[in-house]
Write a protein that holds these residues in place. Structure first.
Motif, PDB file in Angstrom:
ATOM      1  N   LEU A  82     -14.462  34.590  57.763  1.00 53.69           N
ATOM      2  CA  LEU A  82     -13.471  34.755  56.737  1.00 53.69           C
ATOM      3  C   LEU A  82     -13.910  35.362  55.515  1.00 53.69           C
ATOM      4  O   LEU A  82     -15.214  34.932  55.173  1.00 53.69           O
ATOM      5  CB  LEU A  82     -12.626  33.590  56.332  1.00 53.69           C
ATOM      6  N   LEU A  83     -13.236  36.327  54.795  1.00 55.18           N
ATOM      7  CA  LEU A  83     -13.920  36.865  53.441  1.00 55.18           C
ATOM      8  C   LEU A  83     -12.784  36.706  52.377  1.00 55.18           C
ATOM      9  O   LEU A  83     -11.612  37.308  52.754  1.00 55.18           O
ATOM     10  CB  LEU A  83     -14.187  38.329  53.769  1.00 55.18           C
ATOM     11  N   PHE A  84     -13.154  36.126  51.253  1.00 57.85           N
ATOM     12  CA  PHE A  84     -12.081  35.919  50.253  1.00 57.85           C
ATOM     13  C   PHE A  84     -12.495  37.071  49.071  1.00 57.85           C
ATOM     14  O   PHE A  84     -13.915  37.021  48.767  1.00 57.85           O
ATOM     15  CB  PHE A  84     -12.349  34.632  49.744  1.00 57.85           C
ATOM     16  N   CYS A  85     -11.921  37.894  48.684  1.00 54.03           N
ATOM     17  CA  CYS A  85     -12.182  38.795  47.725  1.00 54.03           C
ATOM     18  C   CYS A  85     -11.073  39.334  46.998  1.00 54.03           C
ATOM     19  O   CYS A  85      -9.854  38.668  46.928  1.00 54.03           O
ATOM     20  CB  CYS A  85     -12.720  40.106  48.494  1.00 54.03           C
ATOM     21  N   ARG A  86     -11.299  39.961  45.917  1.00 49.80           N
ATOM     22  CA  ARG A  86     -10.383  40.272  44.846  1.00 49.80           C
ATOM     23  C   ARG A  86      -9.191  41.027  45.528  1.00 49.80           C
ATOM     24  O   ARG A  86      -9.373  42.079  46.385  1.00 49.80           O
ATOM     25  CB  ARG A  86     -11.075  41.390  43.876  1.00 49.80           C
ATOM     26  N   ALA A  87      -8.086  40.647  45.056  1.00 46.55           N
ATOM     27  CA  ALA A  87      -6.954  41.622  45.556  1.00 46.55           C
ATOM     28  C   ALA A  87      -6.879  42.784  45.156  1.00 46.55           C
ATOM     29  O   ALA A  87      -7.184  43.234  43.938  1.00 46.55           O
ATOM     30  CB  ALA A  87      -5.663  40.777  45.291  1.00 46.55           C
ATOM     31  N   ARG A  88      -6.096  43.889  45.714  1.00 48.01           N
ATOM     32  CA  ARG A  88      -5.634  45.213  45.183  1.00 48.01           C
ATOM     33  C   ARG A  88      -5.150  44.907  43.769  1.00 48.01           C
ATOM     34  O   ARG A  88      -4.335  44.010  43.793  1.00 48.01           O
ATOM     35  CB  ARG A  88      -5.258  45.967  46.128  1.00 48.01           C
ATOM     36  N   ASN A  89      -5.497  45.931  42.864  1.00 46.45           N
ATOM     37  CA  ASN A  89      -4.670  45.773  41.519  1.00 46.45           C
ATOM     38  C   ASN A  89      -4.763  47.227  41.018  1.00 46.45           C
ATOM     39  O   ASN A  89      -5.738  47.980  40.465  1.00 46.45           O
ATOM     40  CB  ASN A  89      -5.559  44.660  40.534  1.00 46.45           C
ATOM     41  N   ALA A  90      -3.482  47.878  40.940  1.00 48.22           N
ATOM     42  CA  ALA A  90      -3.315  49.052  40.692  1.00 48.22           C
ATOM     43  C   ALA A  90      -3.979  49.263  39.338  1.00 48.22           C
ATOM     44  O   ALA A  90      -4.879  50.347  39.023  1.00 48.22           O
ATOM     45  CB  ALA A  90      -1.877  49.728  40.703  1.00 48.22           C
ATOM     46  N   GLU A  91      -3.543  48.472  38.338  1.00 46.71           N
ATOM     47  CA  GLU A  91      -4.033  48.703  36.865  1.00 46.71           C
ATOM     48  C   GLU A  91      -5.515  48.628  36.782  1.00 46.71           C
ATOM     49  O   GLU A  91      -6.179  49.457  36.241  1.00 46.71           O
ATOM     50  CB  GLU A  91      -3.224  47.643  36.136  1.00 46.71           C
ATOM     51  N   GLN A  92      -5.982  47.336  37.371  1.00 49.29           N
ATOM     52  CA  GLN A  92      -7.664  47.629  37.283  1.00 49.29           C
ATOM     53  C   GLN A  92      -8.429  48.437  37.887  1.00 49.29           C
ATOM     54  O   GLN A  92      -9.440  48.941  37.223  1.00 49.29           O
ATOM     55  CB  GLN A  92      -7.910  45.821  37.515  1.00 49.29           C
ATOM     56  N   GLU A  93      -7.771  48.976  38.958  1.00 45.96           N
ATOM     57  CA  GLU A  93      -8.396  50.190  39.551  1.00 45.96           C
ATOM     58  C   GLU A  93      -8.405  51.334  38.728  1.00 45.96           C
ATOM     59  O   GLU A  93      -9.414  52.165  39.124  1.00 45.96           O
ATOM     60  CB  GLU A  93      -7.994  50.123  41.025  1.00 45.96           C
ATOM     61  N   VAL A  94      -7.480  51.379  38.133  1.00 42.40           N
ATOM     62  CA  VAL A  94      -7.457  52.832  37.024  1.00 42.40           C
ATOM     63  C   VAL A  94      -8.799  52.503  36.105  1.00 42.40           C
ATOM     64  O   VAL A  94      -9.441  53.711  35.773  1.00 42.40           O
ATOM     65  CB  VAL A  94      -6.156  52.892  36.278  1.00 42.40           C
ATOM     66  N   TRP A  95      -8.805  51.237  35.662  1.00 41.36           N
ATOM     67  CA  TRP A  95     -10.084  51.367  34.507  1.00 41.36           C
ATOM     68  C   TRP A  95     -11.194  51.069  35.136  1.00 41.36           C
ATOM     69  O   TRP A  95     -12.136  51.582  34.665  1.00 41.36           O
ATOM     70  CB  TRP A  95      -9.770  49.994  33.865  1.00 41.36           C
ATOM     71  N   ILE A  96     -11.268  50.233  36.281  1.00 45.28           N
ATOM     72  CA  ILE A  96     -12.634  49.856  36.731  1.00 45.28           C
ATOM     73  C   ILE A  96     -13.270  50.507  38.081  1.00 45.28           C
ATOM     74  O   ILE A  96     -14.282  50.736  38.021  1.00 45.28           O
ATOM     75  CB  ILE A  96     -12.973  48.500  36.828  1.00 45.28           C
ATOM     76  N   ALA A 114      -9.143  37.876  55.891  1.00 38.98           N
ATOM     77  CA  ALA A 114      -9.340  38.144  54.451  1.00 38.98           C
ATOM     78  C   ALA A 114      -8.299  37.687  53.840  1.00 38.98           C
ATOM     79  O   ALA A 114      -7.068  37.933  53.956  1.00 38.98           O
ATOM     80  CB  ALA A 114     -10.034  39.400  54.375  1.00 38.98           C
ATOM     81  N   PHE A 115      -8.787  37.073  52.578  1.00 36.48           N
ATOM     82  CA  PHE A 115      -7.607  36.624  51.649  1.00 36.48           C
ATOM     83  C   PHE A 115      -8.042  36.781  50.230  1.00 36.48           C
ATOM     84  O   PHE A 115      -9.174  37.133  50.056  1.00 36.48           O
ATOM     85  CB  PHE A 115      -7.276  34.985  51.752  1.00 36.48           C
ATOM     86  N   ALA A 116      -6.992  36.849  49.381  1.00 35.10           N
ATOM     87  CA  ALA A 116      -7.335  37.014  47.899  1.00 35.10           C
ATOM     88  C   ALA A 116      -8.231  35.835  47.490  1.00 35.10           C
ATOM     89  O   ALA A 116      -8.263  34.831  47.914  1.00 35.10           O
ATOM     90  CB  ALA A 116      -6.044  36.875  46.970  1.00 35.10           C
ATOM     91  N   ILE A 117      -9.219  36.198  46.491  1.00 34.25           N
ATOM     92  CA  ILE A 117     -10.291  35.180  45.931  1.00 34.25           C
ATOM     93  C   ILE A 117      -9.367  33.871  45.642  1.00 34.25           C
ATOM     94  O   ILE A 117      -9.948  32.658  45.594  1.00 34.25           O
ATOM     95  CB  ILE A 117     -11.253  35.869  44.968  1.00 34.25           C
TER      96      ILE A 117
END
Length: 449
Positions: A82-96, A114-117
């Motif tokens: 199992l892997l817990f990681c950051r969920a997709r985030n359109a706003e954050q992906e524009v900036w970072i 896999a699941f959101a952290i």
């Protein structure tokens, strides 16, 4: 549609799957292992250091994003991995930048689920339930580790969540023993890191000129690394003259004078694996008589140590071979008196050679793995990768009238132990004094190949 540029430098998922399978065998059907990626580190104000996950996490997952937790739970109903990681985030992906998200963690990084952290807290009790043994890192990510230990303590004291693990095991020794022996695929990656590192050192030999600053020569190395899609594996050391006698000199701020030797300790990192090379050469392209005299001693020690690196030999045999050559040379040139055996027993040589000859090399430049087992030097085995780096350093403060004053020399190669001996991964960069002078006489060209 997924952007394939995200994946072009991704590690081979099959390598990480094989490692997780080996770890799962050790953990067993009644155990669980948890490891988190190290947090991002702040450099200053709103600037963070470029992110690199801890090597143990990358070794198991190939996942390069922060805020991630990997769980190996053989037989768990949601999957073994199992892997817990950051969920997709359109706003954050524009900036970072883009994120894999749970979907990418499964599609591209081999997670069974896999699941959101943010969901890890909801899963942890269930993951611990009924497991006899918990394998957990200690000191890698203190906040995460303490949170897991708090949950474990609560389960034990309150009787919540069924039967909690009755035994806690430290995960690092298990992973580090796995990492010590490199597979053929890992050695192939290290060959590429070594090849680029060697090319960078050769370029520096051709580019150096009296009056250049150390940082300008460091830039030549870094240009070569970046041209090959790599970056430095550790802060580059470029020390000329007296600065060569400072073992971990990283200021790289002084001008290099005609007549100086310059010592460069630098290596590229390729897909998480480090190269580590040191070469020492004259700024003006020609060794002086005194420089050549000491240089040839260190070179002979380097070659003797490589010859001693064979399967079945104890790890310290490499150091002992280099040490005997260095001490004999120091006596011959008058820097030490007495016999070789006496100088070694009394450690009088440490005024000029104060470090070991070898360290493990891999995902970390000073890589993991025990050097001794039950108090005895461990035997070298095929697949182990180590450095060979004898040196001599004559500081003017201690030797003001010596003709060797302010001469610092180290010659370092990377080797992999084979079935019959060892293979020098860094043979592409010259180390014989005549070969160095011949290369330095050729014009420097900065074009990428």
């Amino acid at each position: 549609m997924r952007d394939q540029s995200q994946l072009q430098h991704r590690d081979d998922p099959a390598l990480h799957a094989a490692r997780r399978a080996r770890l799962a065998e050790i953990v067993g059907s009644d155990g669980v292992a948890m490891i988190a990626a190290t947090p991002e580190r702040n450099r200053n104000n709103d600037v963070d250091y470029p992110y690199r996950p801890n090597s143990d996490f990358r070794y198991l997952t190939g996942f390069l994003e922060p805020e991630a937790i990997a769980v190996i739970a053989p037989g768990f109903d949601a999957g073994d991995y199992l892997l817990f990681c950051r969920a997709r985030n359109a706003e954050q992906e524009v900036w970072i930048g883009r994120r894999a998200g749970p979907e990418g963690a499964m599609a591209d990084y081999g997670a069974d689920r896999a699941f959101a952290i943010d969901e890890f807290e909801d899963w942890i009790d269930r993951l611990l339930d009924g497991r006899r043994k918990l394998y957990l890192t200690l000191g890698t990510h203190p906040e995460f580790e303490q949170s897991v230990l708090d949950h474990l303590s609560a389960l034990r004291s309150q009787g919540r969540g069924g039967v909690p693990p009755c035994e806690l095991a430290v995960l690092e020794p298990v992973l580090h023993e796995m990492r010590l022996r490199k597979s053929a695929a890992e050695v192939a990656l290290m060959r590429q890191a070594a090849a680029t590192s060697a090319r960078a050192h050769s370029a520096a030999m051709q580019a150096v000129r009296p009056g250049m600053y150390e940082y300008q020569l460091a830039a030549v190395l870094h240009y070569t690394f970046e041209s090959d899609g790599m970056h430095w594996a550790y802060p580059t050391i470029v020390g000329a003259g007296e600065n060569a006698c400072v073992l971990h000199y990283i200021e790289n701020s002084a001008p290099m004078a005609d007549g100086d030797l310059v010592l460069i300790d630098a290596g590229a990192e390729y897909r998480g694996y480090a190269g580590d090379i040191t070469r020492t050469f004259p700024v003006n392209g020609r060794f002086s008589e005194a420089q050549r005299e000491l240089y040839d001693i260190v070179l002979a020690a380097n070659r003797a140590a490589i010859e001693a690196a064979r399967p079945g030999a104890p790890m310290n045999a490499v150091h002992q071979a280099a040490l005997h050559v260095l001490v004999a040379g120091l006596i011959e040139v008058g820097l030490l008196a007495g016999s070789v055996d006496d100088a070694i027993a009394e450690e009088s040589y440490r005024a000029y050679f104060m470090h070991g000859t070898s360290h493990w090399l891999g995902m970390d430049v000073h890589d993991v793995g025990d050097y001794k087992i039950d108090g005895e030097w461990r035997a070298l085995e095929p697949g182990m990768v180590l450095t060979v780096e004898p040196g001599l350093y004559v500081r003017a403060d201690d030797n003001p009238t010596s003709r060797f004053a302010n001469i610092g020399i180290r010659i370092e190669d990377d080797i992999v132990i084979t079935e019959t001996g060892c293979d020098v991964l860094t043979a592409d960069v010259p180390k014989d004094a005549d070969e160095i002078e011949a290369l330095m006489a050729k014009p420097y060209r900065s074009e990428t190949p």
